[in-house]
Design a protein around this motif. Structure first.
Motif, PDB file in Angstrom:
ATOM      1  N   THR A 111     100.725  29.929 -16.817  1.00  0.00           N
ATOM      2  CA  THR A 111      99.626  29.589 -17.717  1.00  0.00           C
ATOM      3  C   THR A 111      98.380  30.422 -17.438  1.00  0.00           C
ATOM      4  O   THR A 111      98.307  31.166 -16.453  1.00  0.00           O
ATOM      5  N   LEU A 112      97.405  30.307 -18.349  1.00  0.00           N
ATOM      6  CA  LEU A 112      96.117  30.996 -18.242  1.00  0.00           C
ATOM      7  C   LEU A 112      96.267  32.517 -18.194  1.00  0.00           C
ATOM      8  O   LEU A 112      95.656  33.188 -17.360  1.00  0.00           O
ATOM      9  N   ASP A 145      88.892  35.226 -28.885  1.00  0.00           N
ATOM     10  CA  ASP A 145      87.943  35.395 -29.982  1.00  0.00           C
ATOM     11  C   ASP A 145      86.587  34.768 -29.661  1.00  0.00           C
ATOM     12  O   ASP A 145      85.534  35.332 -29.993  1.00  0.00           O
ATOM     13  N   THR A 146      86.597  33.618 -29.025  1.00  0.00           N
ATOM     14  CA  THR A 146      85.332  32.962 -28.695  1.00  0.00           C
ATOM     15  C   THR A 146      84.447  33.867 -27.852  1.00  0.00           C
ATOM     16  O   THR A 146      83.252  34.043 -28.133  1.00  0.00           O
ATOM     17  N   GLU A 147      85.035  34.476 -26.821  1.00  0.00           N
ATOM     18  CA  GLU A 147      84.266  35.333 -25.918  1.00  0.00           C
ATOM     19  C   GLU A 147      83.910  36.668 -26.568  1.00  0.00           C
ATOM     20  O   GLU A 147      82.761  37.128 -26.480  1.00  0.00           O
ATOM     21  N   VAL A 148      84.874  37.287 -27.236  1.00  0.00           N
ATOM     22  CA  VAL A 148      84.616  38.589 -27.857  1.00  0.00           C
ATOM     23  C   VAL A 148      83.602  38.456 -28.991  1.00  0.00           C
ATOM     24  O   VAL A 148      82.664  39.267 -29.104  1.00  0.00           O
ATOM     25  N   ASP A 204      83.614  45.244 -23.479  1.00  0.00           N
ATOM     26  CA  ASP A 204      84.339  45.587 -22.250  1.00  0.00           C
ATOM     27  C   ASP A 204      85.506  44.617 -22.083  1.00  0.00           C
ATOM     28  O   ASP A 204      85.331  43.488 -21.630  1.00  0.00           O
ATOM     29  N   TYR A 205      86.712  45.073 -22.428  1.00  0.00           N
ATOM     30  CA  TYR A 205      87.896  44.202 -22.404  1.00  0.00           C
ATOM     31  C   TYR A 205      88.151  43.639 -21.019  1.00  0.00           C
ATOM     32  O   TYR A 205      88.419  42.435 -20.864  1.00  0.00           O
ATOM     33  N   ASP A 206      88.069  44.487 -20.004  1.00  0.00           N
ATOM     34  CA  ASP A 206      88.362  44.025 -18.640  1.00  0.00           C
ATOM     35  C   ASP A 206      87.417  42.913 -18.214  1.00  0.00           C
ATOM     36  O   ASP A 206      87.821  41.953 -17.541  1.00  0.00           O
ATOM     37  N   ASP A 207      86.152  43.040 -18.609  1.00  0.00           N
ATOM     38  CA  ASP A 207      85.193  41.996 -18.267  1.00  0.00           C
ATOM     39  C   ASP A 207      85.470  40.726 -19.062  1.00  0.00           C
ATOM     40  O   ASP A 207      85.355  39.617 -18.532  1.00  0.00           O
ATOM     41  N   VAL A 208      85.840  40.875 -20.337  1.00  0.00           N
ATOM     42  CA  VAL A 208      86.167  39.712 -21.170  1.00  0.00           C
ATOM     43  C   VAL A 208      87.268  38.883 -20.524  1.00  0.00           C
ATOM     44  O   VAL A 208      87.132  37.656 -20.359  1.00  0.00           O
ATOM     45  N   VAL A 209      88.375  39.516 -20.155  1.00  0.00           N
ATOM     46  CA  VAL A 209      89.514  38.750 -19.634  1.00  0.00           C
ATOM     47  C   VAL A 209      89.229  38.197 -18.243  1.00  0.00           C
ATOM     48  O   VAL A 209      89.723  37.117 -17.889  1.00  0.00           O
ATOM     49  N   ALA A 210      88.407  38.903 -17.465  1.00  0.00           N
ATOM     50  CA  ALA A 210      88.030  38.382 -16.140  1.00  0.00           C
ATOM     51  C   ALA A 210      87.188  37.118 -16.287  1.00  0.00           C
ATOM     52  O   ALA A 210      87.404  36.119 -15.573  1.00  0.00           O
ATOM     53  N   VAL A 211      86.240  37.149 -17.228  1.00  0.00           N
ATOM     54  CA  VAL A 211      85.404  35.974 -17.486  1.00  0.00           C
ATOM     55  C   VAL A 211      86.264  34.806 -17.967  1.00  0.00           C
ATOM     56  O   VAL A 211      86.101  33.660 -17.525  1.00  0.00           O
ATOM     57  N   LEU A 212      87.194  35.089 -18.880  1.00  0.00           N
ATOM     58  CA  LEU A 212      88.028  34.027 -19.437  1.00  0.00           C
ATOM     59  C   LEU A 212      88.911  33.381 -18.381  1.00  0.00           C
ATOM     60  O   LEU A 212      89.079  32.154 -18.373  1.00  0.00           O
ATOM     61  N   GLU A 213      89.464  34.175 -17.483  1.00  0.00           N
ATOM     62  CA  GLU A 213      90.289  33.583 -16.430  1.00  0.00           C
ATOM     63  C   GLU A 213      89.448  32.703 -15.515  1.00  0.00           C
ATOM     64  O   GLU A 213      89.838  31.575 -15.190  1.00  0.00           O
TER      65      GLU A 213
END
Length: 370
Positions: A164-165, A208-211, A333-342
């Protein structure tokens, strides 16, 4: 029978309900969803359990019994949640048998506080598997860096896992590698690979929420034109990774010994932006051999007005990559987006776990007359 949900199932999408409570089971509502809404699985998480335990009286008798045994809060949480999962597994046993164990699955998650603890995750995952004691259970392990070796170890011991996640494409590649490594260990240990099942839960709407928040901050016309599109593109690229990995010589060697692919599961499919269609993350991610786990509200919306417009994923990777390149070009910044989301995902589940613990603490104290 819901014709729209049946059409979705007929397109090869396994419909799992992202909800579980004792009331849902005892009232017969879950059985009705299985019979009439093409539901073939259930997922849950600390947020769902916290909500279930804070409502109604369905848990009172068991809480009183646990209080009489002077159970700790952690012991009570384990007993209460595994009871629900075991009962849901029993309700879905016929579905599991009819699908060779592919569906009829019910997930239960390791404690969020173990997300950065490899050994603790392994220990609790194996403990939960034994306590639930149902072949159609799935143990949810988060796809943190520390979770990856736990996934390999737990799969290697013959336990079925819901990873998950997952937000990041590169992390998803590592999840698949962890699964395949686990199958290789299981084969060496003499386990029947056909009895080991797994899904990889790729989170959708939160992307989508974060981006979109970042696109609003950028504020240009080009940025605004990209809103509401990142999550679908990210998921379609994930599916391309899945298709490649499970068409490899490495997997074919395992498949010859009975191994099954780790199906992509689209999670977080409730639409959070009211300007977007409320069935967006269902209609746009139709592809055979995947799972879509929906909250009740999303499932009801699709039953009412959802559309199945064919396979919307296979062959869509090039266009999805163009979208992701456009996001990078405007400054996302995709890498930052996914790091924040995790990080936020783990934190949200930990907060829900704390709320669950507080609810159980109050219930035990009330039962003990404090």
């Amino acid at each position: 029978m819901s014709d729209r949900l049946k059409a979705l199932a007929d397109a090869g999408v396994s419909i799992w309900l992202d909800d579980l409570s004792r009331e849902l089971i005892n009232s017969g509502e879950l059985a009705r969803l299985v019979a009439g809404s093409s539901v073939v699985g259930v997922t849950t998480n600390p947020t769902i359990f916290a909500s279930a335990l804070s409502k109604g009286e369905s848990y009172d008798d068991q809480v009183n019994e646990l209080a009489g045994q002077h159970a700790s809060v952690d012991e009570a949480i384990t007993t209460l949640t595994t009871t629900d999962v075991r009962n849901a597994c029993d309700l879905l046993a016929a579905t599991s048998a009819a699908t060779g164990g592919v569906d009829g699955r019910v997930s239960i998650e390791v404690e969020p506080g173990l997300a950065k603890d490899t050994e603790g995750t392994i220990s609790q995952a194996e403990e939960l598997w034994k306590i639930v004691d149902r072949p159609n259970a799935l143990i949810k392990i988060p796809a943190t860096v520390e979770g990856l070796p736990a996934i390999t170890e737990v799969i290697g011991s013959g336990v079925s896992v819901n990873v998950t996640l997952i937000f990041a494409l590169e992390r998803y590649r590592r999840v698949i590698d962890a699964y395949l490594s686990g199958l290789e260990r299981a084969a060496e240990a003499g386990h029947d690979l056909s009895q080991i099942h797994s899904v990889a839960s790729f989170f959708v709407s939160r992307v989508d929420t974060e981006v979109d928040k970042r696109l609003d901050a950028i504020g240009t016309e080009e940025a605004q034109a990209l809103k509401g599109k990142a999550a679908i593109a990210n998921a379609r690229l994930a599916y391309a990774i899945f298709a490649e990995a499970f068409d490899s010589d490495r997997f074919r060697t395992l498949a010859a010994r009975g191994a099954r692919p780790q199906r992509p599961l689209w999670a977080s499919t409730g639409v959070k932006d009211p300007s977007l269609p409320d069935t967006l993350y269902v209609t746009e991610l139709v592809v055979a051999g995947t799972v879509n786990t929906m909250p009740g509200k999303t499932m009801q919306a699709f039953a009412d007005h959802g559309e199945v417009l064919g396979d919307k994923v296979t062959g869509a990777a090039a266009e999805a990559q163009q979208l992701m390149d456009s996001l990078a070009a405007v400054g996302v910044d995709y890498d930052d987006v996914v790091a924040v989301l995790e990080r936020e995902g783990v934190d949200k589940f930990q907060k829900s776990w704390d709320e669950l613990a507080a609810t159980v603490t109050d219930a035990l104290r009330g039962a003990e007359g404090e």
